[in-house]
Design a protein around this motif. Structure first.
Motif, PDB file in Angstrom:
ATOM      1  N   MET A   1     -32.590  10.148   4.743  1.00 23.28           N
ATOM      2  CA  MET A   1     -32.725   8.740   4.334  1.00 23.28           C
ATOM      3  C   MET A   1     -32.750   8.767   2.662  1.00 23.28           C
ATOM      4  O   MET A   1     -32.079   7.583   2.138  1.00 23.28           O
ATOM      5  N   VAL A   2     -33.426   9.516   2.179  1.00 24.27           N
ATOM      6  CA  VAL A   2     -33.382   9.677   0.660  1.00 24.27           C
ATOM      7  C   VAL A   2     -31.909   9.817   0.206  1.00 24.27           C
ATOM      8  O   VAL A   2     -31.482   9.025  -0.809  1.00 24.27           O
ATOM      9  N   VAL A   3     -31.279  10.592   0.578  1.00 23.69           N
ATOM     10  CA  VAL A   3     -29.711  10.852   0.328  1.00 23.69           C
ATOM     11  C   VAL A   3     -29.020   9.844   0.396  1.00 23.69           C
ATOM     12  O   VAL A   3     -28.022   9.510  -0.294  1.00 23.69           O
TER      13      VAL A   3
ATOM     14  N   TRP B   1     -44.614  21.557  15.818  1.00 26.04           N
ATOM     15  CA  TRP B   1     -44.046  20.769  14.740  1.00 26.04           C
ATOM     16  C   TRP B   1     -42.733  20.195  14.949  1.00 26.04           C
ATOM     17  O   TRP B   1     -41.984  19.945  13.827  1.00 26.04           O
ATOM     18  N   ALA B   2     -42.121  20.625  15.877  1.00 24.00           N
ATOM     19  CA  ALA B   2     -40.512  20.391  16.108  1.00 24.00           C
ATOM     20  C   ALA B   2     -40.267  18.714  15.817  1.00 24.00           C
ATOM     21  O   ALA B   2     -39.378  18.455  15.117  1.00 24.00           O
ATOM     22  N   VAL B   3     -40.785  17.798  16.513  1.00 26.12           N
ATOM     23  CA  VAL B   3     -40.716  16.539  16.200  1.00 26.12           C
ATOM     24  C   VAL B   3     -41.160  15.974  14.713  1.00 26.12           C
ATOM     25  O   VAL B   3     -40.383  15.319  14.150  1.00 26.12           O
ATOM     26  N   PRO B   4     -42.143  16.376  14.272  1.00 27.45           N
ATOM     27  CA  PRO B   4     -42.531  16.173  13.105  1.00 27.45           C
ATOM     28  C   PRO B   4     -41.709  16.701  11.800  1.00 27.45           C
ATOM     29  O   PRO B   4     -41.228  16.114  10.856  1.00 27.45           O
ATOM     30  N   GLY B   5     -41.123  18.091  12.087  1.00 27.43           N
ATOM     31  CA  GLY B   5     -40.031  18.402  11.314  1.00 27.43           C
ATOM     32  C   GLY B   5     -38.810  17.845  11.371  1.00 27.43           C
ATOM     33  O   GLY B   5     -38.103  17.586  10.315  1.00 27.43           O
ATOM     34  N   ALA B   6     -38.368  17.406  12.654  1.00 30.41           N
ATOM     35  CA  ALA B   6     -37.384  16.563  12.681  1.00 30.41           C
ATOM     36  C   ALA B   6     -37.242  15.305  11.733  1.00 30.41           C
ATOM     37  O   ALA B   6     -36.428  14.819  11.147  1.00 30.41           O
ATOM     38  N   PHE B   7     -38.538  14.613  11.884  1.00 24.88           N
ATOM     39  CA  PHE B   7     -38.696  13.407  11.264  1.00 24.88           C
ATOM     40  C   PHE B   7     -38.773  13.764   9.739  1.00 24.88           C
ATOM     41  O   PHE B   7     -37.950  12.876   8.935  1.00 24.88           O
ATOM     42  N   ALA B   8     -39.314  14.599   9.346  1.00 24.26           N
ATOM     43  CA  ALA B   8     -39.156  15.038   7.659  1.00 24.26           C
ATOM     44  C   ALA B   8     -37.826  15.208   7.515  1.00 24.26           C
ATOM     45  O   ALA B   8     -37.440  14.787   6.200  1.00 24.26           O
ATOM     46  N   VAL B   9     -36.829  15.920   8.099  1.00 22.84           N
ATOM     47  CA  VAL B   9     -35.484  15.933   7.732  1.00 22.84           C
ATOM     48  C   VAL B   9     -34.867  14.740   7.846  1.00 22.84           C
ATOM     49  O   VAL B   9     -33.987  14.408   7.008  1.00 22.84           O
ATOM     50  N   ALA B  10     -35.428  14.071   8.751  1.00 22.42           N
ATOM     51  CA  ALA B  10     -34.682  12.338   8.780  1.00 22.42           C
ATOM     52  C   ALA B  10     -34.985  11.657   7.376  1.00 22.42           C
ATOM     53  O   ALA B  10     -34.268  10.744   6.836  1.00 22.42           O
ATOM     54  N   VAL B  11     -36.339  11.821   7.056  1.00 22.60           N
ATOM     55  CA  VAL B  11     -36.616  11.186   5.531  1.00 22.60           C
ATOM     56  C   VAL B  11     -35.707  11.836   4.480  1.00 22.60           C
ATOM     57  O   VAL B  11     -35.234  10.874   3.614  1.00 22.60           O
TER      58      VAL B  11
ATOM     59  N   LEU C   1     -39.932   1.861   6.756  1.00 24.11           N
ATOM     60  CA  LEU C   1     -39.103   2.905   6.633  1.00 24.11           C
ATOM     61  C   LEU C   1     -38.064   2.885   7.813  1.00 24.11           C
ATOM     62  O   LEU C   1     -36.834   2.980   7.720  1.00 24.11           O
ATOM     63  N   THR C   2     -38.540   2.470   8.998  1.00 29.02           N
ATOM     64  CA  THR C   2     -37.868   2.397  10.494  1.00 29.02           C
ATOM     65  C   THR C   2     -36.967   1.266  10.242  1.00 29.02           C
ATOM     66  O   THR C   2     -35.629   1.591  10.698  1.00 29.02           O
ATOM     67  N   GLN C   3     -37.025   0.372   9.556  1.00 26.77           N
ATOM     68  CA  GLN C   3     -36.131  -0.753   9.436  1.00 26.77           C
ATOM     69  C   GLN C   3     -35.085  -0.412   8.585  1.00 26.77           C
ATOM     70  O   GLN C   3     -33.925  -0.799   8.601  1.00 26.77           O
ATOM     71  N   ALA C   4     -35.300   0.200   7.628  1.00 26.18           N
ATOM     72  CA  ALA C   4     -34.377   0.539   6.690  1.00 26.18           C
ATOM     73  C   ALA C   4     -33.576   1.783   6.913  1.00 26.18           C
ATOM     74  O   ALA C   4     -32.367   2.228   6.249  1.00 26.18           O
ATOM     75  N   ALA C   5     -33.919   2.669   7.907  1.00 27.97           N
ATOM     76  CA  ALA C   5     -33.002   3.629   8.419  1.00 27.97           C
ATOM     77  C   ALA C   5     -31.700   3.589   8.761  1.00 27.97           C
ATOM     78  O   ALA C   5     -31.590   2.532   9.288  1.00 27.97           O
ATOM     79  N   PRO C   6     -30.964   4.590   8.495  1.00 30.32           N
ATOM     80  CA  PRO C   6     -29.713   4.589   8.990  1.00 30.32           C
ATOM     81  C   PRO C   6     -29.711   4.145  10.670  1.00 30.32           C
ATOM     82  O   PRO C   6     -30.431   4.803  11.195  1.00 30.32           O
ATOM     83  N   ASP C   7     -28.683   3.758  10.915  1.00 28.51           N
ATOM     84  CA  ASP C   7     -28.525   3.499  12.461  1.00 28.51           C
ATOM     85  C   ASP C   7     -28.713   4.659  13.363  1.00 28.51           C
ATOM     86  O   ASP C   7     -27.840   5.732  13.089  1.00 28.51           O
ATOM     87  N   GLY C   8     -29.424   4.694  14.360  1.00 30.39           N
ATOM     88  CA  GLY C   8     -29.347   5.596  15.232  1.00 30.39           C
ATOM     89  C   GLY C   8     -30.502   6.786  14.888  1.00 30.39           C
ATOM     90  O   GLY C   8     -30.928   7.688  15.950  1.00 30.39           O
TER      91      GLY C   8
END
Length: 395
Positions: free
Chosen positions: A171-173, A158-168, A302-309
């Motif tokens: 993005m919300v913040v 769950w390391a990468v899915p968890g990292a993606f969840a934190v990335a979301v 979601l990817t298109q609107a995400a912060p750079d990087g």
């Protein structure tokens, strides 16, 4: 549950790699969303049909190494239409391997260390993205990296899915969701006419075919065999090849037998009764068809609107394990180490000659080095006859 985990982990841990790869070869956001949708549908259908028909947990996945190969390249002459023709070529070659078994054996003759070195070289720059992204945007990237690191310690799958969840959450913040156009959330197909640029088609199609076969299909069969399942390879190659070729005009790059994620459905985690683990494969397929496929457009938005990087960082994290495995496999054999090192360096260089990218030339360089330096092993020297005992011998 095992089938659901297989699908969710497979999708969330590498969809960013797929989108990065498609964008690198010229796909628009709409074309990438179409490709992701068709990948999910063809993977899901294959997992469902093969698992149900064979009563084995045969799961399928998109070619993550193939997507990484695309991500390390650049838009070919003729744009995404040429890339689509490359996808079509790769699909035809995979299908031919299923129909003509000697062709599949030829692929197996490619020295494993060279194929692994090519993949490791392609992945090198992609795996540095989390580092460079953290240097540029520490507030957005460091929470993602910290989550990944902790989950690598306590729940690796769950390391990468968890990292993606934190990335979301990041993005919300940061207000990312307010920038998403709701009209872009509905899945839709986009047809792309194949282009005709022979150099570009070969540059994309041949390496995509080779890396999909050597890094996905062949290891995928090995994983199934580890758990006592031995389906015939030919029908699976025929399906994935035809599905890849058919999906190419919609922007889908390649599907194959699942390798790493295959263990989630085929292993003991899918239940103690081996004869009932096929249900996990069916469940995985249904989830791709009913849930994850329709969510593909939302993932792209979601990817298109995400912060750079941030998505590049997720993609890099998703590929670290693949890079480590490929690098270890490339350098494990001392007799092949120099050839593998040359292959790795050429693949990592980004070299382009005649419109053909570094992955192809890496295999050429490594193979040429082997051809020039390989020496047939000399026959063993017979032992010298024993000398007769001397006058002072005690024998």
């Amino acid at each position: 549950m095992a089938g659901a985990v297989t699908a969710v982990v497979g999708f969330t841990s590498s969809f960013a790699v797929v989108l990065t790869g498609l964008a690198a070869v010229g796909a628009s956001a709409q074309q990438a969303a179409s490709g992701l949708l068709v990948l999910c549908l063809t993977m899901g259908l294959g997992s469902l049909l093969f698992s149900w028909k064979l009563r084995m947990p045969v799961t399928m996945a998109w070619s993550t190494p193939g997507a990484a190969l695309l991500a390390a390249g650049s838009t070919p002459e003729g744009g995404f239409s040429t890339a689509v023709s490359g996808f079509l070529l790769a699909g035809i070659l995979i299908a031919l391997c299923g129909l003509v078994r000697p062709l599949g054996r030829l692929v197996e003759l490619i020295p494993g260390p060279l194929a692994q070195a090519m993949l490791a070289g392609v992945l090198l720059l992609l795996c540095t993205q989390p580092i460079t992204a953290a240097a540029h945007s520490p507030a957005a990237i460091l929470p993602v990296l910290a989550t990944w690191l902790l989950l690598m310690r306590f729940a690796r799958r769950w390391a990468v899915p968890g990292a993606f969840a934190v990335a979301v959450v990041v993005m919300v913040v940061s207000g990312t969701f307010s920038r998403i156009d709701p009209t872009h959330l509905a899945p839709q197909l986009t047809l792309i006419s194949p282009g005709w640029d022979p150099a570009g088609i070969v540059a994309i199609g041949v390496p995509l075919f080779l890396v999909t076969m050597t890094s996905q299909n062949i290891p995928g069969m090995a994983v199934l065999a580890t758990y006592g399942y031995r389906p015939k390879l030919g029908p699976a190659l025929l399906y994935t090849g035809v599905a890849t070729a058919a999906g190419a005009p919609t922007g889908a790059h390649a599907i194959n037998l699942a390798a790493i994620s295959a263990a989630l459905s085929a292993g003991p985690g899918a239940g103690p009764d081996r004869d009932r683990r096929w249900i996990a494969g069916v469940t995985c397929g249904l989830l791709y068809l009913v849930v994850l496929g329709p969510a593909s457009a939302a993932a792209v938005a979601l990817t298109q609107a995400a912060p750079d990087g941030i998505m590049a960082a997720i993609a890099g994290l998703a590929l670290i394990a693949t890079f480590a495995s490929a690098a270890a496999g490339a350098l494990a054999d001392p007799g092949m180490r120099d050839a593998a090192a040359i292959t790795f360096l050429v693949a990592a260089s980004g070299l382009t000659i005649g419109g053909i990218g570094a992955a192809f030339w890496a295999l050429v360089a490594g193979g040429l080095y082997l051809l020039v330096t390989h020496r047939r092993a000399a026959p063993p020297t017979p032992p010298a006859p024993a000398a007769p005992p001397g006058p002072d011998s005690t024998d």
